[in-house]
Design a protein around this motif. Structure first.
Motif, PDB file in Angstrom:
ATOM      1  N   MET A   1      34.597  38.799  36.489  1.00 13.51           N
ATOM      2  CA  MET A   1      35.704  38.305  35.690  1.00 13.51           C
ATOM      3  C   MET A   1      36.946  39.176  35.854  1.00 13.51           C
ATOM      4  O   MET A   1      38.048  38.660  35.793  1.00 13.51           O
ATOM      5  N   ASP A   2      36.706  40.467  36.061  1.00 11.86           N
ATOM      6  CA  ASP A   2      37.839  41.366  36.219  1.00 11.86           C
ATOM      7  C   ASP A   2      38.615  41.045  37.490  1.00 11.86           C
ATOM      8  O   ASP A   2      39.848  41.097  37.498  1.00 11.86           O
ATOM      9  N   TYR A   3      37.902  40.672  38.555  1.00  8.00           N
ATOM     10  CA  TYR A   3      38.565  40.314  39.809  1.00  8.00           C
ATOM     11  C   TYR A   3      39.416  39.053  39.627  1.00  8.00           C
ATOM     12  O   TYR A   3      40.532  38.991  40.129  1.00  8.00           O
ATOM     13  N   LEU A   4      38.891  38.070  38.927  1.00 10.59           N
ATOM     14  CA  LEU A   4      39.643  36.836  38.667  1.00 10.59           C
ATOM     15  C   LEU A   4      40.913  37.142  37.874  1.00 10.59           C
ATOM     16  O   LEU A   4      41.991  36.630  38.184  1.00 10.59           O
ATOM     17  N   TYR A   5      40.787  37.996  36.866  1.00 14.31           N
ATOM     18  CA  TYR A   5      41.942  38.339  36.049  1.00 14.31           C
ATOM     19  C   TYR A   5      42.999  39.067  36.876  1.00 14.31           C
ATOM     20  O   TYR A   5      44.190  38.762  36.778  1.00 14.31           O
ATOM     21  N   GLN A   6      42.567  40.026  37.686  1.00  9.99           N
ATOM     22  CA  GLN A   6      43.520  40.804  38.493  1.00  9.99           C
ATOM     23  C   GLN A   6      44.241  39.921  39.517  1.00  9.99           C
ATOM     24  O   GLN A   6      45.449  40.062  39.720  1.00  9.99           O
TER      25      GLN A   6
ATOM     26  N   SER B   1      47.610  29.934  32.563  1.00  7.36           N
ATOM     27  CA  SER B   1      46.493  29.284  31.862  1.00  7.36           C
ATOM     28  C   SER B   1      45.143  29.646  32.468  1.00  7.36           C
ATOM     29  O   SER B   1      44.123  29.580  31.779  1.00  7.36           O
ATOM     30  N   VAL B   2      45.111  30.055  33.732  1.00 10.15           N
ATOM     31  CA  VAL B   2      43.856  30.505  34.354  1.00 10.15           C
ATOM     32  C   VAL B   2      43.407  31.829  33.726  1.00 10.15           C
ATOM     33  O   VAL B   2      42.204  32.093  33.597  1.00 10.15           O
ATOM     34  N   MET B   3      44.360  32.633  33.300  1.00  8.57           N
ATOM     35  CA  MET B   3      44.008  33.931  32.718  1.00  8.57           C
ATOM     36  C   MET B   3      43.504  33.820  31.277  1.00  8.57           C
ATOM     37  O   MET B   3      42.853  34.738  30.779  1.00  8.57           O
ATOM     38  N   LEU B   4      43.778  32.728  30.585  1.00 10.42           N
ATOM     39  CA  LEU B   4      43.359  32.592  29.182  1.00 10.42           C
ATOM     40  C   LEU B   4      41.842  32.661  28.982  1.00 10.42           C
ATOM     41  O   LEU B   4      41.382  33.363  28.074  1.00 10.42           O
ATOM     42  N   PRO B   5      41.019  31.961  29.773  1.00 13.95           N
ATOM     43  CA  PRO B   5      39.571  32.080  29.548  1.00 13.95           C
ATOM     44  C   PRO B   5      39.043  33.495  29.793  1.00 13.95           C
ATOM     45  O   PRO B   5      38.105  33.925  29.122  1.00 13.95           O
ATOM     46  N   VAL B   6      39.656  34.186  30.733  1.00 16.88           N
ATOM     47  CA  VAL B   6      39.224  35.557  31.002  1.00 16.88           C
ATOM     48  C   VAL B   6      39.543  36.446  29.802  1.00 16.88           C
ATOM     49  O   VAL B   6      38.776  37.349  29.467  1.00 16.88           O
ATOM     50  N   LEU B   7      40.630  36.155  29.137  1.00 16.65           N
ATOM     51  CA  LEU B   7      40.997  36.913  27.934  1.00 16.65           C
ATOM     52  C   LEU B   7      40.284  36.389  26.693  1.00 16.65           C
ATOM     53  O   LEU B   7      40.570  36.831  25.586  1.00 16.65           O
TER      54      LEU B   7
END
Length: 161
Positions: free
Chosen positions: A1-6, A93-99
């Motif tokens: 998940m951290d890679y997706l967020y970055q 909006s892609v970052m919202l689920p990661v957060l």
């Protein structure tokens, strides 16, 4: 998940910078002169003269052509500008689920700002259509200074927060 967020954060920052640069370019495009020689009208005494009616008709055709060039330049630029704004919204909006949808003031401001930018874009396009139909681009250029200034302010404030 951290890679997706970055990676999403990197894309989001890139699209925010691209949107700011494209807003400045859009502002420059809307403020360019529209062939000042074509916008001149002849005095009424010359318009009443039958020999002057042909040059006046040519003047109106030239004015219409310069308005078409202005309109074409902006309409060719708008899809690039709108696609960049859409990519900015999607990457956010892609970052919202990661957060875990943890909504803070920053996220609220960015969401409201993106909705405001969409609304301002709709208003600016409507103004462009009105300006072309009336062949009077001066009020359009004044309104665009305000609208694009607001868009740029939203992007810069959201980037700093």
């Amino acid at each position: 998940m951290d890679y997706l967020y970055q990676s999403a954060l990197g894309f989001h920052k890139f699209f925010a910078l691209a949107a700011a640069i494209l807003t400045i370019i859009y502002l420059i495009f809307t403020q360019l002169k529209i062939n000042a020689a074509a916008a001149e009208f002849r005095p009424r005494s010359e318009a009443l003269n039958s020999a002057a009616s042909a040059p006046q008709a040519e003047n109106l055709k030239q004015k219409s052509r310069s308005g078409l060039r202005f309109l074409r330049r902006i309409r060719l630029f708008l899809p690039i500008y709108y696609a960049t704004l859409a990519a900015l919204i999607i990457s956010g909006s892609v970052m919202l689920p990661v957060l875990r949808f943890d909504l803070s003031f920053k996220i609220y401001f960015m969401a409201v700002g993106s909705l405001a930018m969409i609304a301002l874009s709709a208003v600016s396009y409507k103004r462009l259509k009105i300006a072309y139909l009336s062949q009077n681009f001066a009020p359009y250029q004044r309104k665009m200074r305000v609208i694009l200034g607001l868009n740029l302010a939203i992007i810069l404030i959201a980037s700093v927060i």
